[in-house]
Design an enzyme around this catalytic site. Structure first.
Site, PDB file in Angstrom:
ATOM      1  N   LYS A 119       0.808  -1.382   0.067  1.00 54.14           N
ATOM      2  CA  LYS A 119      -0.031   0.036  -0.050  1.00 54.14           C
ATOM      3  C   LYS A 119       0.734   1.280  -0.123  1.00 54.14           C
ATOM      4  CE  LYS A 119      -4.367  -1.249   1.824  1.00 54.14           C
ATOM      5  NZ  LYS A 119      -5.561  -1.257   2.689  1.00 54.14           N
ATOM      6  N   LYS A 201      -6.443 -11.078  -7.884  1.00 54.81           N
ATOM      7  CA  LYS A 201      -7.797 -11.318  -7.046  1.00 54.81           C
ATOM      8  C   LYS A 201      -8.957 -10.088  -7.800  1.00 54.81           C
ATOM      9  CE  LYS A 201      -8.715 -10.355  -2.461  1.00 54.81           C
ATOM     10  NZ  LYS A 201      -8.293 -10.291  -1.020  1.00 54.81           N
ATOM     11  N   LYS A 204     -12.172  -4.113  -5.983  1.00 57.11           N
ATOM     12  CA  LYS A 204     -12.963  -3.247  -6.215  1.00 57.11           C
ATOM     13  C   LYS A 204     -12.187  -1.910  -6.736  1.00 57.11           C
ATOM     14  CE  LYS A 204     -12.656  -2.732  -0.992  1.00 57.11           C
ATOM     15  NZ  LYS A 204     -13.478  -2.976   0.177  1.00 57.11           N
TER      16      LYS A 204
END
Ligand code: TRP
Length: 335
Positions: A119, A201, A204
């Site tokens: 991140k 994966k 969103k």
């Protein structure tokens, strides 16, 4: 939640961030499995809005998504009577315990978290202390409720292990205070990959490869028709050589309850032109009742407010008990 005359049930805690709309991946990989756990365990299901602000959020959108996520939790079958369903920021003990636990967590441990490393690469202009201490807040979520089991995806296992280490350290210094939690990867959990890139994966942050629980049927169909396949024609489960088709088969099986062998048989001799819309149809039918029910609940703000207030009250009651113990052990003067 109390049960008379029987061994106490094990406790489960899990949560999802309202940082984006819920996806088919979060449904098939998490929430769908949370539903039957309610029969066997005392379950606490949280909407972790405080985790969501570790990266920048639009305030109005965050508020709407938090309420929508609550409506969707319930529409998916989480039962706010049997389980505790609540919003993290409504229970101040999460932030309070996180502070204490942060004083028992090493800088080096947090530096090694792979999600932090990923991140901070992705949000290189905004690497905050909150992003860094995110796993400490997650440990507080879990330890406040003395959870035995924490259903999470593979990507969160490292955080649960850190939580265990911190709990063990605290218990070692001050005597037993926290239940040591275990990550719980449900056997049934389907790992749903992106429709556009079956090597990653379903996420969103990749709206094209991703089906949202609230997507309209036409939108869902369009996404499945565009799904990546391969240059063969055969519908066969073979994740290594046919990742796209295998992902679609996984989704089809999770939606219909069929086994991969049964599904292969259904589509034997039929090309992808038949298969892809059939997967789309199965998902449309799976999500239809959820979308409709969540829509009805979203229109009833008073009902939702009743649910989250009651949830916060029950959660706070449990959390306060743990926090009192912790404050006493570290030497804070009782108020
Ligand atoms: N970090 C988790 C995720 O992104 C969400 C989360 C926060 C969580 N607190 C938790 C999951 C406690 C399980 C238990 O997916």
């Amino acid at each position: 939640m109390e049960q008379a005359n029987s061994a106490p049930r094990k406790r489960i805690f899990s949560g999802i961030q309202p940082s984006g709309d819920l996806t088919l991946g979060s449904y098939m990989g998490a929430i769908k499995n949370w539903v039957p756990l309610q029969d066997e365990y005392d379950c606490i299901y949280c909407i972790v809005d405080m985790h969501a602000i570790t990266v920048r959020q639009d305030p109005a959108l965050l508020r709407r998504r938090t309420l929508e996520q609550l409506a969707q939790y319930i529409a998916c079958g989480l039962d706010p009577v049997r389980s505790v369903v609540f919003i993290q920021s409504h229970v101040p003990q999460h932030a309070e315990l996180a502070w204490v636990l942060g004083c028992y967590t090493q800088f080096g441990e947090l530096s090694r978290m792979t999600q932090f490393k990923d991140k901070s690469k992705k949000h290189a202009d905004n690497i905050t202390a909150g992003l860094f201490t995110y796993p400490v807040l997650m440990a507080a979520d879990i330890l406040l409720y003395q959870a035995d089991l924490v259903p999470v995806g593979q990507d969160q296992k490292q955080h649960v292990e850190l939580c265990r280490d911190v709990a063990q350290r605290f218990n070692g210094v001050y005597s037993d205070t926290f239940t040591l939690p275990e990550p719980f990867i449900p056997k049934m959990g389907a790992r749903v990959m992106s429709l556009g890139d079956p090597s990653s994966k379903m996420s969103k942050s990749d709206p094209d490869g991703c089906v949202f629980l609230m997507d309209a049927p036409e939108v869902i169909q369009k996404k499945f028709k565009r799904a990546v396949t391969d240059s063969e024609t055969q519908v066969r489960f073979d994740p290594e050589h046919k990742p796209g088709i295998s992902n679609l088969l996984t989704i089809y099986c999770a939606a219909t309850g069929k086994s991969p062998e049964e599904a292969e048989e259904v589509f034997q001799g039929q090309g992808y032109g038949v298969f892809k819309p059939a997967v789309g149809d199965a998902v449309v039918e799976l999500l239809r009742p959820i979308r409709e029910e969540a829509g009805r609940l979203m229109a009833d703000k008073a009902y939702l407010e009743g649910i989250y207030k009651e949830g916060a009250e029950r959660a706070s009651h449990l959390a306060a008990k743990t926090l009192r113990k912790v404050y006493k052990k570290v030497g804070f003067v009782a108020r």
